[in-house]
Each structure stands twice: as structure tokens, then as C-alpha cells.
Write an enzyme that holds these catalytic residues in place. Structure first.
Site, PDB file in Angstrom:
ATOM      1  N   SER A 193       0.835  -1.199   0.000  1.00  0.00           N
ATOM      2  CA  SER A 193       0.000   0.000   0.000  1.00  0.00           C
ATOM      3  C   SER A 193       0.872   1.252   0.000  1.00  0.00           C
ATOM      4  O   SER A 193       1.702   1.428  -0.887  1.00  0.00           O
ATOM      5  CB  SER A 193      -0.957  -0.055   1.202  1.00  0.00           C
ATOM      6  N   ASP A 258     -10.024  -4.245  -5.165  1.00  0.00           N
ATOM      7  CA  ASP A 258      -9.439  -3.315  -4.187  1.00  0.00           C
ATOM      8  C   ASP A 258     -10.299  -2.056  -4.104  1.00  0.00           C
ATOM      9  O   ASP A 258     -10.491  -1.351  -5.090  1.00  0.00           O
ATOM     10  CB  ASP A 258      -8.011  -2.956  -4.602  1.00  0.00           C
ATOM     11  N   HIS A 287      -8.429  -4.703  -0.519  1.00  0.00           N
ATOM     12  CA  HIS A 287      -7.165  -4.071  -0.142  1.00  0.00           C
ATOM     13  C   HIS A 287      -6.506  -4.754   1.049  1.00  0.00           C
ATOM     14  O   HIS A 287      -5.284  -4.725   1.171  1.00  0.00           O
ATOM     15  CB  HIS A 287      -7.409  -2.595   0.182  1.00  0.00           C
TER      16      HIS A 287
END
Length: 311
Positions: A193, A258, A287
Site C-alpha cells: 500500500s 481493491d 485491499h
């Protein structure tokens, strides 16, 4: 693994004005948008020196000198292992060129392994929350894991910012090489991320064994405004413009559903990367749940054990 943060797009007009007009500065926008440090879940305490060395001058933090420190986890850290595993975790603090002192962690999951992951975690966790995951991951893929908390996270001093993010991973890179003697050809950079941002930046400047980008973003503006097609001067985290400079093999992992960083970001990074290997697109994954799919570990094992040199 702990959740890596809430949605980053779908803002109201008022929220957009707050983000981009107070003041209109990329570093401030980045901090408001991307950094969500949790309440620290651990402390690091330097152990008392033996009586024979008690009169020696104190060691300077970040000097690379070995220091006996102990890790103390809070209940929020969700520790899942025994004292024996905890004893395999080394912690210390290391100074960055911008003056922050970072909390650093070295997890000896597999002492005989060739590779060490330099892991840059997500935006809403710290080392205390990630420690159990690191032990489980490293044991399964036969790698040691070195990680660090960004400025303003965990026990790290300073404040989170884009500039600090780049200085933080630079310091972590030098700590891993200096303190543990791990050479670049044995280091795999792993970013998740927001952690893909410093990972791509470092990989664009240093060659290493490999790079793993887990749910990467093209840039901050492209997350907030999905229709953005180019990088503006006020954009933050422009990884899409740096990925072409990465000369190491790159594995990109992204969930097709996501909800934070759209799947299109992973696709674009893959298409722009000159040394991309076969990616892992996890059908149906969001995610924060890619690690729950069997193909996650399977692809990592295949990449590290069979596609990279292991002699």
C-alpha cells in the site's frame, strides 16, 4: 494482517477543499490523505549495561553499534507466538538524515536463508501489530524480515511526510546493510500500500535482489481522482514516474476488487515496469485480505525460491 487503512477516494467538495487548499502543498496533502498512525502498540527499551561496561560513554543512536534492546508489546499488538519466537525479534532505533529516530525490527525467521525482506508496511499499522505477521510470513517463505516504522509511527520520532518517507527507507536500507551485513544482492524490497511509495523510490536508486509491490499506487492524486491521466507538479507519491527506473525484477500483487487503491493502479505499474515478472492478480480480493488467499503464499514461494538465484 491488520487492516491497512480506509478509503482514499470518493471525497465531498468540502473535503477536497480541506485537502488541497489548507495549504495547497503536496507534502501536507500527502499527510492528510495517506498517513494514519495508530496509537503505538509497543515500546522499545534499552537494557541496562553490564557492570563492567557501565562507565563507558553512551552509544550514539544510529551509529550502527550493537545495542541490547527489548521489545514490549501491548495487548493491541495481537501477539500470536511463544516467547521463543519473541526472542528471535531484535529491535533498535536508527537515525535518519532528516533527524528522526526510527523504530526498527529484525525478525530471524529462517537463519539459513539467503534473502532478507526489507518490508515497508501500510498506513494504519505499526511494528507491534505487524510482528506476528512477519514471523508467519518469513517462516513460510524462508526469509528473514527487516522492517521499520515511518516517522511519527510506533516509537519513531518526527512526523509523517512524503520527504520523511523517503529518508526513512534510506535509513532502514543502511541499517540493514551496516548492522547486519546484508548485501544488496540478498535484499528483497517489499512494499505494501503506502509502503510501495518508498519502496519504488529506493529501488529506482539502488539495485537489489528483487522488488515486491503489494497493492501499489501510481500517485496520490490518481487515488483521489481516478480520472487523472498525468502527473502534475503538485502531485504526491509519483511512483508511476519512478517505476521505469527500477532495474531489479519486480513482482506486482493486487486484488481485482481493491476498494482503496483501484486495481488499475497495479495494472499501470506492471505495464510501465521494465523488469516485471508474472504478476499476481487476486480475483475478488480487496485491499486488506490478499494474504488470506492461497495463491499469495504460492506466488511468493515460487518467485523467491525458483525465479531468483538461491545458490
Amino acid at each position: 494482517m491488520p487492516e491497512q487503512g480506509p478509503r482514499m477516494n470518493g471525497f465531498s467538495l468540502g473535503e477536497l477543499c480541506w485537502l488541497f487548499c489548507c495549504p495547497p502543498c503536496p507534502s501536507r496533502i500527502a499527510a492528510k490523505l495517506a498517513f494514519l498512525p495508530p496509537e503505538p502498540t509497543y515500546t522499545v527499551r534499552e537494557m541496562e549495561a553490564p557492570a563492567s561496561t557501565a562507565q563507558q560513554p553512551p552509544r550514539e543512536e544510529g551509529s550502527g553499534e550493537p545495542a541490547a534492546c527489548s521489545l514490549h508489546l501491548s495487548e493491541r499488538a495481537d501477539w500470536q507466538y511463544s516467547q521463543r519466537e519473541l526472542d528471535a525479534v531484535e529491535v533498535f532505533r536508527w537515525r535518519t538524515e532528516r533527524g528522526s529516530f526510527l523504530g526498527c525490527m529484525f525478525v530471524r525467521c529462517s537463519p539459513g536463508s539467503r534473502y532478507t525482506l526489507l518490508f515497508s508496511h501500510g498506513n494504519a499499522v505499526d511494528l507491534g501489530q505487524m510482528c506476528s505477521f512477519y514471523i508467519g510470513l518469513g517462516t513460510r517463505i524462508n526469509c528473514n524480515i527487516f522492517s521499520y516504522d515511518y516517522s511519527g509511527y510506533g516509537v519513531s520520532s518526527g512526523k509523517p511526510s512524503e520527504k520523511n518517507l523517503y529518508a526513512d527507507i534510506e535509513a532502514a536500507w543502511h541499517a540493514l546493510r551496516t548492522r547486519y551485513g546484508v548485501t544488496p544482492e540478498n535484499i528483497i524490497l517489499y512494499g505494501q500500500s503506502i509502503g510501495t511509495v518508498p519502496t519504488v523510490d529506493l529501488a529506482s536508486r539502488y539495485e537489489c535482489a528483487a522488488v515486491i509491490l503489494h497493492s501499489p499506487l501510481m500517485s496520490g492524486l490518481r487515488v483521489a481522482f481516478p480520472d487523472t491521466r498525468k502527473t502534475y507538479c503538485f502531485d504526491a507519491f509519483p511512483s508511476i514516474d519512478k517505476i521505469s527506473k527500477v532495474t531489479s525484477p519486480v513482482l506486482i500483487i493486487h486484488g481485482t476488487e481493491d476498494e482503496v487503491i483501484d486495481f488499475s493502479h497495479g495494472l499501470a505499474m506492471y505495464e510501465r515496469c521494465p523488469r516485471a515478472v508474472e504478476p499476481l492478480w487476486v480475483e475478488g480480493a480487496g485491499h486488506n485480505d490478499i494474504e488470506l488467499y492461497a495463491q499469495y503464499l504460492e506466488r511468493l514461494k515460487q518467485f523467491i525460491s525458483h525465479e531468483l538465484p538461491n545458490s
